[in-house]
Design a protein around this motif. Sequence first.
Motif, short mmCIF file in Angstrom:
data_model
loop_
_atom_site.label_atom_id
_atom_site.label_comp_id
_atom_site.label_asym_id
_atom_site.label_seq_id
_atom_site.Cartn_x
_atom_site.Cartn_y
_atom_site.Cartn_z
N LEU A 76 14.54 61.27 86.45
CA LEU A 76 13.09 61.35 86.60
C LEU A 76 12.42 61.95 85.38
O LEU A 76 11.28 61.61 85.06
N LEU A 77 13.11 62.86 84.70
CA LEU A 77 12.55 63.46 83.49
C LEU A 77 12.36 62.41 82.40
O LEU A 77 11.29 62.33 81.77
N VAL A 78 13.37 61.59 82.17
CA VAL A 78 13.27 60.56 81.14
C VAL A 78 12.24 59.51 81.54
O VAL A 78 11.39 59.10 80.73
N TYR A 79 12.28 59.08 82.78
CA TYR A 79 11.34 58.08 83.28
C TYR A 79 9.90 58.59 83.19
O TYR A 79 8.99 57.90 82.70
N GLY A 80 9.66 59.83 83.64
CA GLY A 80 8.32 60.40 83.60
C GLY A 80 7.83 60.62 82.18
O GLY A 80 6.65 60.42 81.87
N SER A 81 8.74 61.03 81.29
CA SER A 81 8.36 61.27 79.90
C SER A 81 7.93 59.98 79.22
O SER A 81 6.94 59.96 78.46
N VAL A 82 8.66 58.90 79.47
CA VAL A 82 8.28 57.60 78.90
C VAL A 82 6.90 57.19 79.41
O VAL A 82 6.05 56.73 78.64
N GLY A 83 6.65 57.36 80.70
CA GLY A 83 5.37 56.99 81.26
C GLY A 83 4.21 57.80 80.68
O GLY A 83 3.16 57.25 80.35
N MET A 84 4.41 59.11 80.55
CA MET A 84 3.35 59.96 80.00
C MET A 84 3.09 59.62 78.54
O MET A 84 1.94 59.63 78.07
N MET A 85 4.16 59.34 77.79
CA MET A 85 3.99 58.98 76.38
C MET A 85 3.14 57.71 76.25
O MET A 85 2.21 57.64 75.43
N LEU A 86 3.42 56.71 77.07
CA LEU A 86 2.65 55.47 77.00
C LEU A 86 1.20 55.68 77.42
O LEU A 86 0.30 55.09 76.83
N SER A 87 0.96 56.52 78.41
CA SER A 87 -0.41 56.73 78.86
C SER A 87 -1.28 57.38 77.79
O SER A 87 -2.44 56.99 77.62
N PHE A 88 -0.73 58.34 77.07
CA PHE A 88 -1.52 58.99 76.02
C PHE A 88 -1.63 58.12 74.77
O PHE A 88 -2.73 57.93 74.23
N VAL A 89 -0.51 57.59 74.32
CA VAL A 89 -0.51 56.86 73.06
C VAL A 89 -1.25 55.53 73.18
O VAL A 89 -1.97 55.12 72.26
N VAL A 90 -1.10 54.85 74.31
CA VAL A 90 -1.72 53.53 74.45
C VAL A 90 -3.10 53.65 75.11
O VAL A 90 -4.11 53.31 74.49
N TYR A 91 -3.16 54.15 76.34
CA TYR A 91 -4.44 54.12 77.05
C TYR A 91 -5.49 55.02 76.40
O TYR A 91 -6.59 54.56 76.05
N TYR A 92 -5.18 56.31 76.22
CA TYR A 92 -6.20 57.23 75.70
C TYR A 92 -6.57 56.89 74.26
O TYR A 92 -7.76 56.79 73.92
N ASN A 93 -5.57 56.73 73.39
CA ASN A 93 -5.86 56.45 71.99
C ASN A 93 -6.62 55.14 71.82
O ASN A 93 -7.51 55.03 70.97
N LEU A 94 -6.26 54.14 72.61
CA LEU A 94 -6.91 52.84 72.47
C LEU A 94 -8.35 52.89 72.96
O LEU A 94 -9.23 52.24 72.37
N THR A 95 -8.61 53.63 74.02
CA THR A 95 -10.00 53.80 74.47
C THR A 95 -10.85 54.40 73.36
O THR A 95 -11.95 53.91 73.06
N ALA A 96 -10.34 55.47 72.73
CA ALA A 96 -11.07 56.11 71.62
C ALA A 96 -11.23 55.15 70.45
O ALA A 96 -12.28 55.14 69.79
N ALA A 97 -10.22 54.32 70.18
CA ALA A 97 -10.30 53.37 69.07
C ALA A 97 -11.39 52.33 69.33
O ALA A 97 -12.18 52.01 68.43
N TYR A 98 -11.44 51.78 70.53
CA TYR A 98 -12.48 50.80 70.85
C TYR A 98 -13.88 51.41 70.71
O TYR A 98 -14.79 50.78 70.17
N VAL A 99 -14.03 52.63 71.19
CA VAL A 99 -15.34 53.29 71.10
C VAL A 99 -15.70 53.55 69.65
O VAL A 99 -16.85 53.33 69.22
N GLY A 100 -14.74 54.04 68.86
CA GLY A 100 -15.01 54.33 67.46
C GLY A 100 -15.36 53.09 66.67
O GLY A 100 -16.32 53.09 65.88
N ARG A 101 -14.61 52.00 66.85
CA ARG A 101 -14.90 50.77 66.10
C ARG A 101 -16.22 50.15 66.55
O ARG A 101 -16.92 49.54 65.76
N ARG A 102 -16.56 50.32 67.82
CA ARG A 102 -17.84 49.81 68.30
C ARG A 102 -18.98 50.59 67.66
O ARG A 102 -19.97 50.00 67.20
#
Length: 281
Positions: A76-102
């Motif tokens: 569960l540690l490895v599985y949860g760590s992978v999930g949290m990494m993707l949520s921050f790196v992809v979802y959060y960063n990409l939201t900020a990128a779309y807003v910034g480029r807009r």
Amino acid sequence: MTTAATATVGSAAATGPQSTAVRRLLALGRAEATLLLRNRTAMFTALLLPLFLVVTLRGTLAQQAESNPGLDVDSLLVYGSVGMMLSFVVYYNLTAAYVGRRGELVLKRLRTGEARDIEILLGTAVPSLALGLLMAAVIGIGGTVGLHLSVPVNPLLMLVGLVLVLATMIALAALSSAFTRTVESAGITTLPVMLVIQLGSGLFFPLETMPAQLADICRLLPTTPAFQLIRVGWFGTDGSAAATGFAGSWGAAAPHLVTGAIWLGLAVWGAVRYFRWEPRR
């Protein structure tokens, strides 16, 4: 003579590199990667904050294991760590990128060129996707080797789950950007989805440790099905039943496939409906 020279030049131009969707995606991705590397705040959020949460996750799982002796903390540690990494790196960063480029009118200018709308959105997402996948692979492979975890039961199902996770996060990022006025406010507008991903998708708190009714509700949340597909493909179970082999994993994954596909369709519809290409005046 002039006519011949002109024809030669025109012929050379016609046989030169043609603009294709792949070339445009790579060009947009390179430009976005340069901007990402120059943004120290984004790099901190993408690299250091998830690592801090991984440490917190280990302590949380260890406490839950005391009241649930059968809990596989290492898996569960490895599985949860992978999930949290993707949520921050992809979802959060990409939201900020779309807003910034807009806000910089980059998206509006790109629409006047050859790139189609979907190419612009995916091209902007390329660096976040690449970084997220790289870090997830490091955690997944390193954790598996270091903690002596079993090899994936169904790698194909894991791949389906990963694609579904990334596609859903891109659509949610585009949708969230529509309600985010500035890059600085992205931390606030993305918080509800981040909480759903971290707490409701079985990353921080495994669903099998929750009360039955709460776990059933969490299984219907937007990102939970995709993450559960990864878990079933990796370990042969989503925690609600005994582990199975390759063939049995498809049956265990079927409900998650259906629910995940529905949520992806809704997220894409919302992104298409509400995404803004220029700042609201």
